[in-house]
Motif scaffolding. Sequence first.
Motif, PDB file in Angstrom:
ATOM      1  N   LYS A  57       0.842  -1.190   0.000  1.00  0.00           N
ATOM      2  CA  LYS A  57       0.000   0.000   0.000  1.00  0.00           C
ATOM      3  C   LYS A  57       0.881   1.246   0.000  1.00  0.00           C
ATOM      4  N   PHE A  58       0.324   2.350  -0.506  1.00  0.00           N
ATOM      5  CA  PHE A  58       1.079   3.599  -0.523  1.00  0.00           C
ATOM      6  C   PHE A  58       0.185   4.773  -0.131  1.00  0.00           C
ATOM      7  N   SER A  59       0.852   5.827   0.314  1.00  0.00           N
ATOM      8  CA  SER A  59       0.270   7.145   0.421  1.00  0.00           C
ATOM      9  C   SER A  59       1.246   8.100  -0.241  1.00  0.00           C
ATOM     10  N   MET A  60       0.868   9.375  -0.403  1.00  0.00           N
ATOM     11  CA  MET A  60       1.744  10.289  -1.123  1.00  0.00           C
ATOM     12  C   MET A  60       1.661  11.694  -0.551  1.00  0.00           C
ATOM     13  N   CYS A  95       8.568  11.370  -1.402  1.00  0.00           N
ATOM     14  CA  CYS A  95       7.154  11.708  -1.231  1.00  0.00           C
ATOM     15  C   CYS A  95       6.197  10.551  -1.521  1.00  0.00           C
ATOM     16  N   LEU A  96       6.700   9.432  -2.038  1.00  0.00           N
ATOM     17  CA  LEU A  96       5.875   8.224  -2.138  1.00  0.00           C
ATOM     18  C   LEU A  96       6.152   7.413  -0.885  1.00  0.00           C
ATOM     19  N   LEU A  97       5.129   7.197  -0.085  1.00  0.00           N
ATOM     20  CA  LEU A  97       5.307   6.643   1.251  1.00  0.00           C
ATOM     21  C   LEU A  97       4.655   5.275   1.375  1.00  0.00           C
ATOM     22  N   ASN A  98       5.427   4.308   1.861  1.00  0.00           N
ATOM     23  CA  ASN A  98       4.860   2.998   2.156  1.00  0.00           C
ATOM     24  C   ASN A  98       3.906   3.123   3.342  1.00  0.00           C
ATOM     25  N   TYR A  99       2.786   2.396   3.249  1.00  0.00           N
ATOM     26  CA  TYR A  99       1.754   2.466   4.279  1.00  0.00           C
ATOM     27  C   TYR A  99       1.411   1.057   4.725  1.00  0.00           C
TER      28      TYR A  99
END
Length: 420
Positions: free
Chosen positions: A90-93, A131-135
């Motif tokens: 999963k990712f957040s940004m 800025c691409l963040l593992n979630y």
Amino acid sequence: MKTRAVRLYGKKDLRMEEFELPEIKEDEILVKVVSDSICMSTYKAAILGSDHKRVPSDIAVNPVIVGHEMAGDIVQVGSKWKNDFKPGNKFSMQPALNYKGSMDSPGYSYRYCGGDATYVIMPQEVMELGCLLNYDGKAYYEASLAEPMSCIIGGFHASFHTVMGSYEHKMGIVEGGKLAMLAAAGPMGLGAIDYAMHCDRRPALIVVTDIEQGRLDRARAIFTKEDAKKVGIELIFVNTKDIEDVPAYLRNLTGGTGFDDVFVYSPVKPVVEQGDKILGRDGCLNFFAGPTDTKFSAMFNFYNVHYQSTHTIGTTGGNTNDMIESLRMTEKNIINPAVMVTHVGGLDSAADATIRLTEVPAGKKLIYTNIFMDITAIDEFEEKGKKDPRFKKLSEIAKNNKGLWSLEAEKYLLENWKTK
């Protein structure tokens, strides 16, 4: 690969379309977007079109995908980033790139990257800037809401206080202090109450004001005095609509000392001036609400600035560290971003919901990009459930969660709503 997305062609010209994405390059990443919450900034971009500072001038021929509060799954990783990201994660940004002085940002400036889409391509600068963040959480909507929560968190970090006799600034709200949150029963205010109650610099007193009793009642139901007391906080909600002297009333709640920290969540002149009048010595007023009027102003007591060390700041957005803090607190169930959500819909409702955002000013509108569904208020689920059993089930789930959106609701929605 084909994607379906809402693209901006000009002022108030948003279109949901299906088109082909190019193959990713070695420094890009392909992601599947699952959720995207609608931001007021997206509304401003849709209204202004190319007049917006982040929107390119050629969108009539090269439209951009809108939406930037996105979350989803990583699908394909270019060779440059294979050690940092894995398909299936999963990712957040964090959309505030500020890459090499450019104002370009996902959701405003890119043909193939924006939150209101089924699949998008992350350009290399997103990863280069971290800025691409593992979630690692379970609910997609929580990762989407990490961006607005990061704005809230940034405001708390940016507030500051002074040390008498030195020039040192101590960053953050006063721990064990007195905090006022004005016009704060809206979505960002609710998120701020949640953060203030659970951050590492908790105040001893939180006073929340608004003039809409319905919003205050909802806030009071979500954040009870008993819950606040458990974490050492006295929590008071005040409807200021019919109070003759609001500053005097609020200062009285502090025992006459005034507040250490005041946050203003609405760009209304009397509210800003109330905030100034209730500051205590060394009090910090954070003007969080972004006005659209470029000449917006209010009176500020400069006698108190000089002799009482009162001061004011304004914050817009959060940085990547703020967003990481939001994600980690959410993953550990310390905060619940669902307090901000009042409406849910599918990709087919995103364009209209964005254009009409100011006409339906409740809380956050949450879009699930791989389903079709009219934008619907959570408190309308029960009525819609009389004709559609799916809404009846969503209503039951919400009622079991203080009327809030939840992981259970998200799972049920994704399993029972499909694209047409």
